[in-house]
Design an enzyme around this catalytic site. Sequence first.
Site, PDB file in Angstrom:
ATOM      1  N   LYS A   1       1.230   4.079  -3.071  1.00 41.38           N
ATOM      2  CA  LYS A   1       0.826   5.471  -2.843  1.00 41.38           C
ATOM      3  C   LYS A   1       2.017   6.423  -2.996  1.00 41.38           C
ATOM      4  CE  LYS A   1      -3.618   4.970  -1.915  1.00 41.38           C
ATOM      5  NZ  LYS A   1      -4.649   5.538  -2.799  1.00 41.38           N
TER       6      LYS A   1
ATOM      7  N   TYR B   1       0.830  -1.212   0.000  1.00 42.00           N
ATOM      8  CA  TYR B   1       0.000   0.000   0.000  1.00 42.00           C
ATOM      9  C   TYR B   1       0.862   1.259   0.000  1.00 42.00           C
ATOM     10  CZ  TYR B   1      -3.439   3.401   1.778  1.00 42.00           C
ATOM     11  OH  TYR B   1      -4.251   4.495   1.955  1.00 42.00           O
TER      12      TYR B   1
END
Lengths: 238, 238
Positions: A147, A143
């Site tokens: 990002k 994640y």
Amino acid sequence: MSHQRVLVYGGKGALGSALVQSFKSRGYWVLSVGDNEKADAFVSVPKECSTIQDQEKHVLSEVARKLPEGGKLVGILCVAGGWAGGNASKDTMVASADLMMRQSVWPALIAARLAALHLAPTGLLQFTGAAAAVSGTPGMIGYGLAKAAVHQLTASLAGTKSGLPSGATVIALLPATLDTPMNRKWMPKADVSGWTSLSWISDLLHSFVSNPESRPESGTLIKLETANGETTTVFSKI
Amino acid sequence: MSHQRVLVYGGKGALGSALVQSFKSRGYWVLSVGDNEKADAFVSVPKECSTIQDQEKHVLSEVARKLPEGGKLVGILCVAGGWAGGNASKDTMVASADLMMRQSVWPALIAARLAALHLAPTGLLQFTGAAAAVSGTPGMIGYGLAKAAVHQLTASLAGTKSGLPSGATVIALLPATLDTPMNRKWMPKADVSGWTSLSWISDLLHSFVSNPESRPESGTLIKLETANGETTTVFSKI
């Protein structure tokens, strides 16, 4: 100023649906990437698009087909994304990272291509990053990595000769936790007064789309900090 | 201290080959991911591995098979990578970004899994980032995005409970231009006195692997700045 056009990338999700409804209610013509019957038009992203090139080809051709002839978009709002945890000791870590790249990096890259092709000269391109990913995220490796890639893409596209219209603005919103039905379901005991409301974000993005003067400088990462139900913004750059 | 083991991820490339030879000449047992006949053993990465999960499965099982029983690695040096340019106006931008993720992010993620499984308690895991990617890279969008992801991965793995051995060190080298035969071929008129030599990097990494005291703090991004043939390091973190 009626019938200006915006595209919501990820219009099927919680934040995307909120944006579709918000811009519709304000008189915009809204195209959703992701099934959404409330939009003026939508483009499905079929599961059989197993590579980013397939997905790009499909989305680019369908968006071109659904946009009114010569129509430019005043906003491209990319809110597609997902979440998966896992540190390096998990045998699912690489698969999770792959999923995060598919859910966050692929849409952002394709949205960048859409912006190069269809964004109005002073339009807004918005990505969705994550407040956590400005530093290390050991418990959610894929994640954070995906990002962080989106944050750097924001900086790249804000640079000179990035391929976007020269008067366009590129920003990323960096939320912590959004107040969505899914998050309420999975975190039933959490203090939701620290979660950011979807309508607050819709209002912010409408302001940025409709009034270029209200935008921060292109390339800005906008951290959303919510406490006691109040949200404030903190600007930074990579 | 002889027959300590290191793994070079990307041992087929220019920097990887230099590392294989350098560590071999210093008495290490060297395993290369990527064909390299000069290593003690190597694992091929077949082209038919079209997904990161396939590639992970293959590399993890082959590395486990080739490592001596119970053998731990004192260093995992991930120097796989590539370069592609292109801004958002190029119709090849998304394909280039995909290639950069395959060439830089996939190896780094799989190296992180190898570290979780096989790195010695005070071992070194090294990634290869890029000096340019600490800010925007409008003319090479996919490259910058992939390298920024590697930088954030470095920070994640240095955090507590990242899944790596608790005494391990994770760093990323951020070169500008390496002095490789390929770069000399493609940039014949460049001033090579600003390029970083592969032997300088080999010496630095040997020092870090053999002497933990010589390493910067885990999570450090090490920018390599070369001028007039002299290379210096600049430490930062994301």
